[in-house]
Design a protein around this motif. Structure first.
Motif, PDB file in Angstrom:
ATOM      1  N   ASN A  27      36.589  34.590  50.289  1.00 60.30           N
ATOM      2  CA  ASN A  27      35.622  33.753  49.569  1.00 60.30           C
ATOM      3  C   ASN A  27      34.855  34.615  48.572  1.00 60.30           C
ATOM      4  O   ASN A  27      34.984  35.842  48.572  1.00 60.30           O
ATOM      5  N   ILE A  28      34.047  33.993  47.754  1.00 60.30           N
ATOM      6  CA  ILE A  28      33.358  34.689  46.667  1.00 60.30           C
ATOM      7  C   ILE A  28      32.415  35.772  47.198  1.00 60.30           C
ATOM      8  O   ILE A  28      32.417  36.906  46.722  1.00 60.30           O
ATOM      9  N   GLY A  29      31.620  35.447  48.211  1.00 58.12           N
ATOM     10  CA  GLY A  29      30.695  36.423  48.778  1.00 58.12           C
ATOM     11  C   GLY A  29      31.419  37.617  49.365  1.00 58.12           C
ATOM     12  O   GLY A  29      30.998  38.766  49.188  1.00 58.12           O
ATOM     13  N   GLN A  64      46.048  37.711  33.256  1.00 60.28           N
ATOM     14  CA  GLN A  64      47.477  37.708  33.567  1.00 60.28           C
ATOM     15  C   GLN A  64      47.781  38.284  34.956  1.00 60.28           C
ATOM     16  O   GLN A  64      48.629  37.788  35.674  1.00 60.28           O
ATOM     17  N   VAL A  65      47.090  39.373  35.304  1.00 57.10           N
ATOM     18  CA  VAL A  65      47.324  40.048  36.576  1.00 57.10           C
ATOM     19  C   VAL A  65      45.996  40.072  37.336  1.00 57.10           C
ATOM     20  O   VAL A  65      45.053  40.742  36.909  1.00 57.10           O
ATOM     21  N   ILE A  66      45.919  39.351  38.437  1.00 55.27           N
ATOM     22  CA  ILE A  66      44.672  39.259  39.189  1.00 55.27           C
ATOM     23  C   ILE A  66      44.216  40.642  39.635  1.00 55.27           C
ATOM     24  O   ILE A  66      44.962  41.396  40.243  1.00 55.27           O
ATOM     25  N   GLY A  67      42.961  40.958  39.289  1.00 57.89           N
ATOM     26  CA  GLY A  67      42.352  42.216  39.696  1.00 57.89           C
ATOM     27  C   GLY A  67      42.571  43.390  38.765  1.00 57.89           C
ATOM     28  O   GLY A  67      41.950  44.435  38.930  1.00 57.89           O
ATOM     29  N   GLU A  68      43.438  43.234  37.778  1.00 58.98           N
ATOM     30  CA  GLU A  68      43.698  44.345  36.851  1.00 58.98           C
ATOM     31  C   GLU A  68      42.522  44.496  35.891  1.00 58.98           C
ATOM     32  O   GLU A  68      42.105  43.537  35.246  1.00 58.98           O
ATOM     33  N   ILE A  69      42.001  45.711  35.813  1.00 60.49           N
ATOM     34  CA  ILE A  69      40.844  45.985  34.966  1.00 60.49           C
ATOM     35  C   ILE A  69      41.298  46.140  33.525  1.00 60.49           C
ATOM     36  O   ILE A  69      42.117  46.994  33.213  1.00 60.49           O
ATOM     37  N   LYS A  93      39.235  55.393  38.869  1.00 64.25           N
ATOM     38  CA  LYS A  93      39.711  55.776  40.199  1.00 64.25           C
ATOM     39  C   LYS A  93      40.108  54.552  41.020  1.00 64.25           C
ATOM     40  O   LYS A  93      40.947  54.643  41.903  1.00 64.25           O
ATOM     41  N   THR A  94      39.497  53.426  40.735  1.00 65.67           N
ATOM     42  CA  THR A  94      39.731  52.208  41.519  1.00 65.67           C
ATOM     43  C   THR A  94      41.081  51.585  41.213  1.00 65.67           C
ATOM     44  O   THR A  94      41.787  51.155  42.123  1.00 65.67           O
ATOM     45  N   GLY A  95      41.447  51.540  39.947  1.00 61.11           N
ATOM     46  CA  GLY A  95      42.695  50.867  39.573  1.00 61.11           C
ATOM     47  C   GLY A  95      42.538  49.359  39.706  1.00 61.11           C
ATOM     48  O   GLY A  95      41.478  48.811  39.463  1.00 61.11           O
ATOM     49  N   THR A  96      43.580  48.697  40.138  1.00 60.43           N
ATOM     50  CA  THR A  96      43.564  47.239  40.265  1.00 60.43           C
ATOM     51  C   THR A  96      42.804  46.828  41.522  1.00 60.43           C
ATOM     52  O   THR A  96      42.990  47.402  42.586  1.00 60.43           O
ATOM     53  N   LEU A  97      41.966  45.827  41.387  1.00 63.65           N
ATOM     54  CA  LEU A  97      41.198  45.294  42.517  1.00 63.65           C
ATOM     55  C   LEU A  97      42.060  44.271  43.260  1.00 63.65           C
ATOM     56  O   LEU A  97      41.899  43.066  43.127  1.00 63.65           O
ATOM     57  N   LEU A  98      43.000  44.782  44.040  1.00 62.79           N
ATOM     58  CA  LEU A  98      43.966  43.923  44.736  1.00 62.79           C
ATOM     59  C   LEU A  98      43.303  42.969  45.713  1.00 62.79           C
ATOM     60  O   LEU A  98      43.850  41.904  46.000  1.00 62.79           O
ATOM     61  N   THR A  99      42.138  43.319  46.213  1.00 62.13           N
ATOM     62  CA  THR A  99      41.445  42.462  47.178  1.00 62.13           C
ATOM     63  C   THR A  99      41.203  41.055  46.635  1.00 62.13           C
ATOM     64  O   THR A  99      41.132  40.089  47.387  1.00 62.13           O
ATOM     65  N   LEU A 100      41.129  40.921  45.300  1.00 62.05           N
ATOM     66  CA  LEU A 100      40.867  39.618  44.678  1.00 62.05           C
ATOM     67  C   LEU A 100      42.051  38.657  44.762  1.00 62.05           C
ATOM     68  O   LEU A 100      41.903  37.478  44.481  1.00 62.05           O
ATOM     69  N   LYS A 101      43.213  39.147  45.146  1.00 58.13           N
ATOM     70  CA  LYS A 101      44.388  38.281  45.229  1.00 58.13           C
ATOM     71  C   LYS A 101      44.254  37.221  46.316  1.00 58.13           C
ATOM     72  O   LYS A 101      45.040  36.297  46.377  1.00 58.13           O
ATOM     73  N   GLY A 102      43.233  37.330  47.157  1.00 58.08           N
ATOM     74  CA  GLY A 102      42.991  36.329  48.193  1.00 58.08           C
ATOM     75  C   GLY A 102      42.265  35.095  47.680  1.00 58.08           C
ATOM     76  O   GLY A 102      42.142  34.101  48.386  1.00 58.08           O
ATOM     77  N   LEU A 103      41.780  35.142  46.441  1.00 62.26           N
ATOM     78  CA  LEU A 103      41.034  34.016  45.865  1.00 62.26           C
ATOM     79  C   LEU A 103      41.946  32.991  45.213  1.00 62.26           C
ATOM     80  O   LEU A 103      43.049  33.308  44.782  1.00 62.26           O
ATOM     81  N   GLU A 104      41.433  31.794  45.109  1.00 59.10           N
ATOM     82  CA  GLU A 104      42.092  30.777  44.298  1.00 59.10           C
ATOM     83  C   GLU A 104      41.960  31.199  42.838  1.00 59.10           C
ATOM     84  O   GLU A 104      40.979  31.846  42.460  1.00 59.10           O
ATOM     85  N   ASN A 105      42.914  30.809  41.993  1.00 49.51           N
ATOM     86  CA  ASN A 105      42.867  31.194  40.578  1.00 49.51           C
ATOM     87  C   ASN A 105      41.574  30.762  39.901  1.00 49.51           C
ATOM     88  O   ASN A 105      41.011  31.502  39.099  1.00 49.51           O
ATOM     89  N   SER A 106      41.095  29.548  40.207  1.00 53.17           N
ATOM     90  CA  SER A 106      39.871  29.056  39.564  1.00 53.17           C
ATOM     91  C   SER A 106      38.657  29.890  39.976  1.00 53.17           C
ATOM     92  O   SER A 106      37.786  30.175  39.151  1.00 53.17           O
ATOM     93  N   GLU A 107      38.574  30.313  41.237  1.00 49.59           N
ATOM     94  CA  GLU A 107      37.459  31.150  41.691  1.00 49.59           C
ATOM     95  C   GLU A 107      37.517  32.515  41.013  1.00 49.59           C
ATOM     96  O   GLU A 107      36.488  33.045  40.574  1.00 49.59           O
ATOM     97  N   TYR A 108      38.707  33.060  40.938  1.00 50.67           N
ATOM     98  CA  TYR A 108      38.880  34.354  40.277  1.00 50.67           C
ATOM     99  C   TYR A 108      38.416  34.252  38.827  1.00 50.67           C
ATOM    100  O   TYR A 108      37.616  35.058  38.353  1.00 50.67           O
ATOM    101  N   ARG A 109      38.903  33.252  38.126  1.00 51.56           N
ATOM    102  CA  ARG A 109      38.587  33.076  36.707  1.00 51.56           C
ATOM    103  C   ARG A 109      37.088  32.826  36.496  1.00 51.56           C
ATOM    104  O   ARG A 109      36.475  33.407  35.613  1.00 51.56           O
ATOM    105  N   ASP A 110      36.490  31.981  37.337  1.00 49.57           N
ATOM    106  CA  ASP A 110      35.089  31.599  37.138  1.00 49.57           C
ATOM    107  C   ASP A 110      34.089  32.671  37.559  1.00 49.57           C
ATOM    108  O   ASP A 110      33.017  32.788  36.970  1.00 49.57           O
ATOM    109  N   PHE A 111      34.418  33.460  38.587  1.00 51.92           N
ATOM    110  CA  PHE A 111      33.440  34.387  39.144  1.00 51.92           C
ATOM    111  C   PHE A 111      33.749  35.865  38.932  1.00 51.92           C
ATOM    112  O   PHE A 111      32.852  36.694  39.038  1.00 51.92           O
TER     113      PHE A 111
END
Length: 148
Positions: A27-29, A64-69, A93-111
């Motif tokens: 979830n977002i939190g 295009q790629v969830i979590g890619e900075i 050092k972080t690279g891609t934030l892979l943890t965000l792949k658990g979100l719905e696309n709309s939550e990822y995009r909006d938040f």
């Protein structure tokens, strides 16, 4: 041709393996906490600075790629080039934030498509501040039991 196909398959397998071993947020939190933790773990503030420092960084992630900075930019400088640089380096050092792949696309995009994170560190403690008299005296250098 066979080598290319093998490399592509190996790459896909490694990607799937990496994704399966990532602690995905649900979830977002939860995502906010995990991102904060990941960035903090990768941040090494400069060893020496004289005052409290605060830098605000704007982060843009890929659509295009969830979590890619995509970009990291100082939007409010701490006043210390070295401090600001370490804030930017935390994302390298972080690279891609892979943890965000658990979100719905709309939550990822909006938040999380674009967010601001603040880096804060206090300068070195002022000698004696916050210590009892005895703790302060004990913290001073001594020679053979005598304060120098």
């Amino acid at each position: 041709m066979r080598t290319i196909a093998t490399i592509v398959l190996l790459s896909l397998a490694l990607s799937a393996f990496a994704d399966s071993h990532v602690d995905l947020c649900s979830n977002i939190g939860d995502c906010r906490k995990k991102i904060h933790s990941i960035i903090t773990d990768n941040w090494e503030p400069p060893a020496a600075f004289s005052v409290a420092n605060v830098a605000k960084v704007s982060v843009t992630l890929s659509t295009q790629v969830i979590g890619e900075i995509e970009s990291v930019e100082i939007i409010e400088s701490s006043g210390s080039v070295a401090f600001d640089k370490t804030a930017i380096e935390a994302f390298s050092k972080t690279g891609t934030l892979l943890t965000l792949k658990g979100l719905e696309n709309s939550e990822y995009r909006d938040f999380f498509r674009k967010f601001i994170i603040q880096f804060e560190a206090e300068g070195p403690p002022v000698p004696g501040v916050g210590l009892s008299d005895e703790e302060f005296v004990n913290s001073l250098p001594s020679h053979n039991g005598h304060i120098q």
